[in-house]
Write an enzyme that holds these catalytic residues in place. Structure first.
Site, PDB file in Angstrom:
ATOM      1  N   GLU A  42       0.832  -1.226   0.000  1.00  0.00           N
ATOM      2  CA  GLU A  42       0.000   0.000   0.000  1.00  0.00           C
ATOM      3  C   GLU A  42       0.858   1.265   0.000  1.00  0.00           C
ATOM      4  OE1 GLU A  42      -2.426  -0.312   3.511  1.00  0.00           O
ATOM      5  OE2 GLU A  42      -4.058  -1.219   2.398  1.00  0.00           O
ATOM      6  N   GLU A 102      -5.268  -7.828  -1.140  1.00  0.00           N
ATOM      7  CA  GLU A 102      -5.825  -7.866   0.227  1.00  0.00           C
ATOM      8  C   GLU A 102      -7.303  -7.593   0.179  1.00  0.00           C
ATOM      9  OE1 GLU A 102      -4.440  -5.194   3.307  1.00  0.00           O
ATOM     10  OE2 GLU A 102      -2.376  -5.645   2.769  1.00  0.00           O
TER      11      GLU A 102
END
Ligand code: BG6
Length: 484
Positions: free
Chosen positions: A187, A381
């Site tokens: 991320e 995810e």
């Protein structure tokens, strides 16, 4: 031809391994995050650390005081073989895990890696391979050696690019033949929303972050990503490189043109900026205006731009938990989300933590990422954070998690029918781990339960939840009809 999807599960070293100083591992930026009760200003105090908070944490840890959940994770380090056996029984095709930079390079700037760190990850790679799973490796999932923060100013300093490349080359040279997919950074847009986690920036004791430091750090991570991809293509060309952002699936609060503009603009800066750099190989035009309008200065060289153009990633990926609503300031009741807050969406329900549940948003995001980059897309995810109850007979009934996954899988398959080149789906926190946002154990994502609480008390015994059997049979019947 439509691909056969890979179904996976993920953990991250700092949230899972524990053993914070075992084998000479150095402290990292996650180890020093304290647990805080949810009633206090917890998000700020546990996610955005100041120099005094770090000093207190180090003193506490030296005195074996305080509650620092990442130092124990869910004791994955000590349950390695047992956990891999559970994942094998679950039948996942691919396991996403991260490497602890500070376990391999305790200070971050040593010339040679730690032999104990190498030996530990030898065991990890060998166990995953022996279990017949593909590997999806995140080189860094938030945790940065603390020494690099204190001695270098973390990612504000260009020197970190070379130190990071040294770490990555070590990984590729030793385990490159066993890496199927990898991400240089988890991320990467977290650097913007959560600068301590993302880029290891200390929060000033008074006042806000210096945005030039935040964006300079992000830029350095982009350059590091390109250099890591260059190294990987020299050393282990069969591995596939990715980039990853937290995806928010933004909606405008109303259909007013102003809200729609805010939505587009925030989406560019918050989500597309790293994707445009890392997957499309360009420094996007809209960031010039953003920097100008906010008085931000970032040093970007011609050589950096050349690296972006030459070493873009092979696939794109994102985390997706919930969608967000954006609009003109103060025009709606707020709710929490992953890394960011959002205006409440009246069409959606939310988890206990306020994250708004939006399966259709997953289909929307898959289409948006593919449309923008024309590269295969991995959902790296996704999952449902909830409070689970361990029954007296040792069972854990989590129909809410099964429902969440079932509804998201439906949308994933629809996106594939839309024509998106989807690589697979990785279930977040497949074995319970410490929450990255709030440092809690109470918020669980796993299909495997770990008996531990917020204070670190418990047996750390592993138990299958109902969702374990559900996910196992979903994967089994998917492959029975779609092939391996
Ligand atoms: C992502 C992170 O932001 O979301 C994970 O990559 C994290 O590390 C996950 O655990 C869920 O967030 P949280 O705060 O519920 O743990």
């Amino acid at each position: 031809m439509t691909r056969t999807l890979m179904w996976g599960g993920a953990t991250a070293s700092s949230q899972y391994e524990g053993a914070a100083t075992v084998g000479g591992k150095g402290l990292d930026t996650q180890d020093v995050r304290p647990w805080k009760p949810r009633t206090s200003n917890a998000t700020c105090e546990t996610r955005l650390l100041t120099a005094s908070a770090v000093a207190k944490a180090k003193a506490d840890l030296a005195a074996r005081e305080g509650n620092y959940p990442f130092t124990r994770g869910t004791q994955g380090h000590d349950h390695l073989e047992e956990d891999i056996a559970l994942l094998q029984e679950l039948g996942i095709d691919i396991y996403r895990f991260s490497l602890s930079w500070a376990r391999l390079f305790p200070q971050g700037d040593e010339a040679e890696p730690s032999p104990e760190g190498l030996a530990y990850y030898d065991r990890v790679f060998e166990a995953v391979r022996a279990a017949g799973m593909k590997t999806f490796v995140t080189l860094t999932h938030y945790a940065i050696p603390l020494h690099l923060v204190e001695a270098y100013g973390s990612w504000t300093n260009r020197a970190l690019i070379d130190l990071y490349e040294r770490f990555a080359r070590t990984v590729f040279e030793r385990w490159g033949s066993m890496i199927d997919y990898y991400l240089p950074f988890n991320e990467i847009n977290a650097g913007y929303f959560s600068p301590w986690n993302g880029v290891g920036l200390l929060r000033p004791e008074d006042g806000p972050y210096d945005q030039s430091a935040v964006f300079q750090s992000l830029h350095h991570q982009f350059v590091a990503s390109a250099k890591v991809i260059r190294a990987q293509r020299e050393i282990c060309p069969d591995a596939r490189s990715g980039c990853m952002v937290a995806a928010f699936c933004y909606y405008p609060h109303t259909c007013s043109p102003e809200d729609n503009w805010i939505k587009l603009h925030d989406e560019q800066v918050n989500m597309w900026y790293p994707v445009d750099v890392l997957a499309c190989g360009i420094q996007p035009y809209y960031m010039d205006a953003f920097y100008r309008d906010h008085g931000i200065t970032v040093d970007i060289t011609d050589e950096d731009l050349e690296l972006f153009a030459r070493y873009s990633c092979d696939f794109v990926s994102f985390s997706y938990y919930s969608s967000s609503v954006l609009g003109a300031a103060d025009n709606g009741e707020q709710t929490a989300g992953n890394l960011v807050c959002s205006i409440k969406n009246p069409y959606l329900e939310a988890s206990e933590w306020g994250w708004q549940i939006d399966p259709v948003g997953l289909r929307t995001q898959l289409n948006a990422f593919y449309d923008r980059t024309h590269k295969p897309v991995f959902v790296s995810e996704c999952g449902f954070g909830a409070r689970d109850r361990l029954e007296d007979d040792g069972s854990i009934h989590d129909p809410y998690r099964v429902e969440y996954l079932e509804r998201h899988f439906e949308q994933l398959l629809l996106a594939q029918q839309d024509g998106v080149d989807v690589l697979g789906f990785i279930l977040w926190g497949v074995i319970d781990i410490v929450s990255a946002g709030s440092c809690e154990m109470a918020k669980r994502y796993g299909v495997v339960y770990v008996d531990a609480d917020d204070r670190g008390e418990g047996t750390y015994e592993r138990r299958k939840k109902d969702s374990f059997d559900w996910y196992r049979s979903y994967i089994e019947s998917y492959h029975a009809t779609h092939g391996a």
